[in-house]
Design a protein around this motif. Sequence first.
Motif, PDB file in Angstrom:
ATOM      1  N   GLY A   1       9.842   3.592   2.116  1.00 32.54           N
ATOM      2  CA  GLY A   1      11.029   3.502   1.282  1.00 32.54           C
ATOM      3  C   GLY A   1      12.151   4.430   1.677  1.00 32.54           C
ATOM      4  O   GLY A   1      13.243   4.375   1.115  1.00 32.54           O
ATOM      5  N   ASN A   2      11.906   5.299   2.658  1.00 38.52           N
ATOM      6  CA  ASN A   2      12.950   6.181   3.190  1.00 38.52           C
ATOM      7  C   ASN A   2      13.497   5.656   4.508  1.00 38.52           C
ATOM      8  O   ASN A   2      14.122   6.395   5.259  1.00 38.52           O
ATOM      9  N   TYR A   3      13.209   4.383   4.821  1.00 39.65           N
ATOM     10  CA  TYR A   3      13.695   3.708   6.024  1.00 39.65           C
ATOM     11  C   TYR A   3      13.123   4.316   7.306  1.00 39.65           C
ATOM     12  O   TYR A   3      13.753   4.291   8.355  1.00 39.65           O
ATOM     13  N   VAL A   4      11.912   4.860   7.233  1.00 41.39           N
ATOM     14  CA  VAL A   4      11.252   5.463   8.391  1.00 41.39           C
ATOM     15  C   VAL A   4      10.090   4.559   8.803  1.00 41.39           C
ATOM     16  O   VAL A   4       9.311   4.108   7.959  1.00 41.39           O
ATOM     17  N   MET A   5       9.975   4.296  10.114  1.00 45.93           N
ATOM     18  CA  MET A   5       8.896   3.481  10.636  1.00 45.93           C
ATOM     19  C   MET A   5       7.757   4.384  11.111  1.00 45.93           C
ATOM     20  O   MET A   5       7.989   5.382  11.783  1.00 45.93           O
ATOM     21  N   HIS A   6       6.527   4.030  10.729  1.00 45.25           N
ATOM     22  CA  HIS A   6       5.334   4.775  11.125  1.00 45.25           C
ATOM     23  C   HIS A   6       4.386   3.810  11.838  1.00 45.25           C
ATOM     24  O   HIS A   6       4.056   2.766  11.286  1.00 45.25           O
ATOM     25  N   GLU A   7       3.968   4.159  13.045  1.00 46.15           N
ATOM     26  CA  GLU A   7       2.970   3.356  13.739  1.00 46.15           C
ATOM     27  C   GLU A   7       1.600   3.763  13.233  1.00 46.15           C
ATOM     28  O   GLU A   7       1.313   4.950  13.055  1.00 46.15           O
ATOM     29  N   ILE A   8       0.748   2.772  12.969  1.00 45.33           N
ATOM     30  CA  ILE A   8      -0.592   3.039  12.464  1.00 45.33           C
ATOM     31  C   ILE A   8      -1.590   2.238  13.280  1.00 45.33           C
ATOM     32  O   ILE A   8      -1.230   1.282  13.962  1.00 45.33           O
ATOM     33  N   GLY A   9      -2.828   2.612  13.187  1.00 43.07           N
ATOM     34  CA  GLY A   9      -3.894   1.897  13.862  1.00 43.07           C
ATOM     35  C   GLY A   9      -5.178   2.693  13.819  1.00 43.07           C
ATOM     36  O   GLY A   9      -5.164   3.909  13.620  1.00 43.07           O
ATOM     37  N   ASN A  10      -6.295   2.001  13.988  1.00 43.06           N
ATOM     38  CA  ASN A  10      -7.588   2.650  13.910  1.00 43.06           C
ATOM     39  C   ASN A  10      -8.648   1.635  14.311  1.00 43.06           C
ATOM     40  O   ASN A  10      -8.356   0.482  14.566  1.00 43.06           O
ATOM     41  N   THR A  11      -9.874   2.078  14.306  1.00 42.91           N
ATOM     42  CA  THR A  11     -11.016   1.185  14.396  1.00 42.91           C
ATOM     43  C   THR A  11     -11.770   1.356  13.094  1.00 42.91           C
ATOM     44  O   THR A  11     -12.190   2.456  12.748  1.00 42.91           O
ATOM     45  N   GLY A  12     -11.890   0.290  12.327  1.00 44.70           N
ATOM     46  CA  GLY A  12     -12.566   0.358  11.041  1.00 44.70           C
ATOM     47  C   GLY A  12     -11.603   0.642   9.897  1.00 44.70           C
ATOM     48  O   GLY A  12     -10.391   0.506  10.024  1.00 44.70           O
ATOM     49  N   ASN A  13     -12.166   1.042   8.769  1.00 50.35           N
ATOM     50  CA  ASN A  13     -11.410   1.254   7.533  1.00 50.35           C
ATOM     51  C   ASN A  13     -10.500   2.476   7.624  1.00 50.35           C
ATOM     52  O   ASN A  13     -10.793   3.425   8.340  1.00 50.35           O
ATOM     53  N   ASP A  14      -9.415   2.445   6.842  1.00 49.55           N
ATOM     54  CA  ASP A  14      -8.507   3.588   6.781  1.00 49.55           C
ATOM     55  C   ASP A  14      -7.675   3.480   5.514  1.00 49.55           C
ATOM     56  O   ASP A  14      -7.654   2.436   4.857  1.00 49.55           O
TER      57      ASP A  14
ATOM     58  N   PHE B   1      -3.727   5.066   3.680  1.00 54.41           N
ATOM     59  CA  PHE B   1      -2.467   5.750   3.919  1.00 54.41           C
ATOM     60  C   PHE B   1      -1.730   5.919   2.599  1.00 54.41           C
ATOM     61  O   PHE B   1      -1.731   5.015   1.763  1.00 54.41           O
ATOM     62  N   HIS B   2      -1.084   7.065   2.445  1.00 57.96           N
ATOM     63  CA  HIS B   2      -0.162   7.265   1.332  1.00 57.96           C
ATOM     64  C   HIS B   2       1.225   6.955   1.866  1.00 57.96           C
ATOM     65  O   HIS B   2       1.646   7.532   2.863  1.00 57.96           O
ATOM     66  N   ILE B   3       1.934   6.044   1.193  1.00 54.10           N
ATOM     67  CA  ILE B   3       3.250   5.600   1.665  1.00 54.10           C
ATOM     68  C   ILE B   3       4.293   5.971   0.619  1.00 54.10           C
ATOM     69  O   ILE B   3       4.140   5.675  -0.565  1.00 54.10           O
ATOM     70  N   SER B   4       5.379   6.578   1.073  1.00 52.03           N
ATOM     71  CA  SER B   4       6.469   6.978   0.198  1.00 52.03           C
ATOM     72  C   SER B   4       7.320   5.773  -0.208  1.00 52.03           C
ATOM     73  O   SER B   4       7.721   4.983   0.636  1.00 52.03           O
ATOM     74  N   CYS B   5       7.571   5.662  -1.515  1.00 50.58           N
ATOM     75  CA  CYS B   5       8.466   4.605  -2.014  1.00 50.58           C
ATOM     76  C   CYS B   5       9.912   4.955  -1.693  1.00 50.58           C
ATOM     77  O   CYS B   5      10.744   4.068  -1.539  1.00 50.58           O
ATOM     78  N   GLY B   6      10.213   6.242  -1.611  1.00 48.47           N
ATOM     79  CA  GLY B   6      11.513   6.726  -1.173  1.00 48.47           C
ATOM     80  C   GLY B   6      12.704   6.240  -1.964  1.00 48.47           C
ATOM     81  O   GLY B   6      12.597   5.888  -3.126  1.00 48.47           O
ATOM     82  N   GLU B   7      13.844   6.224  -1.288  1.00 51.58           N
ATOM     83  CA  GLU B   7      15.115   5.834  -1.901  1.00 51.58           C
ATOM     84  C   GLU B   7      15.154   4.355  -2.269  1.00 51.58           C
ATOM     85  O   GLU B   7      15.682   3.974  -3.307  1.00 51.58           O
ATOM     86  N   SER B   8      14.622   3.501  -1.419  1.00 56.57           N
ATOM     87  CA  SER B   8      14.776   2.057  -1.604  1.00 56.57           C
ATOM     88  C   SER B   8      13.718   1.444  -2.518  1.00 56.57           C
ATOM     89  O   SER B   8      13.906   0.348  -3.026  1.00 56.57           O
ATOM     90  N   ASN B   9      12.590   2.132  -2.724  1.00 57.78           N
ATOM     91  CA  ASN B   9      11.460   1.604  -3.496  1.00 57.78           C
ATOM     92  C   ASN B   9      10.876   0.334  -2.888  1.00 57.78           C
ATOM     93  O   ASN B   9      10.189  -0.415  -3.560  1.00 57.78           O
ATOM     94  N   THR B  10      11.171   0.073  -1.624  1.00 58.31           N
ATOM     95  CA  THR B  10      10.629  -1.098  -0.936  1.00 58.31           C
ATOM     96  C   THR B  10       9.968  -0.653   0.359  1.00 58.31           C
ATOM     97  O   THR B  10      10.548   0.101   1.125  1.00 58.31           O
ATOM     98  N   ILE B  11       8.739  -1.130   0.555  1.00 67.35           N
ATOM     99  CA  ILE B  11       8.031  -0.824   1.799  1.00 67.35           C
ATOM    100  C   ILE B  11       7.604  -2.137   2.458  1.00 67.35           C
ATOM    101  O   ILE B  11       7.362  -3.122   1.775  1.00 67.35           O
TER     102      ILE B  11
END
Length: 168
Positions: free
Chosen positions: A53-66, A68-78
Amino acid sequence: MLMLIAVPIESFAQTDNVENLSKEIQNSKKLNANKVLMLVYTDSKWTGEIHDGNYVMHEIGNTGNDKFHISCGESNTISISVYPTLGGQNLSAYIVKNGKILANQDISAPGQTLELTIDCLSEGKFQTPESVEQPNESTVMSVFVAVMTIVIVFFVARKYLFVKKNNH
């Protein structure tokens, strides 16, 4: 805006991770009010990205379960885009806030990508009194004029019908 895609009756997460999913949903009640929890359940390698929600892109990835805490930020849209790196692998994702699932999606077909766009304020569950739009003066006046017009038409029609009925 909340976009949901149809989910099969028994997803990978539901059949293999029911207890963990239930625990994470309950624990989401303890999250910071400006965050959502993303849960990924899979038995394979996966990759993707989150646009918070702060207009920041985060690359993610893993093997198996994971998770993440994601910020709703200014836009409240993720926005979230995740896919298995090997075709035909099962992957389930859940977006959770305050003990409620805001969105979820499952994929299992080769080449499929899991894509979710979430409004952190969806369905008004997390709105504060300050964020609820109050009617302005012109809206109130328009409603008043409309109601008064209906009342006047009703009484004029009633009087006209009463007079007409008595003349016959």
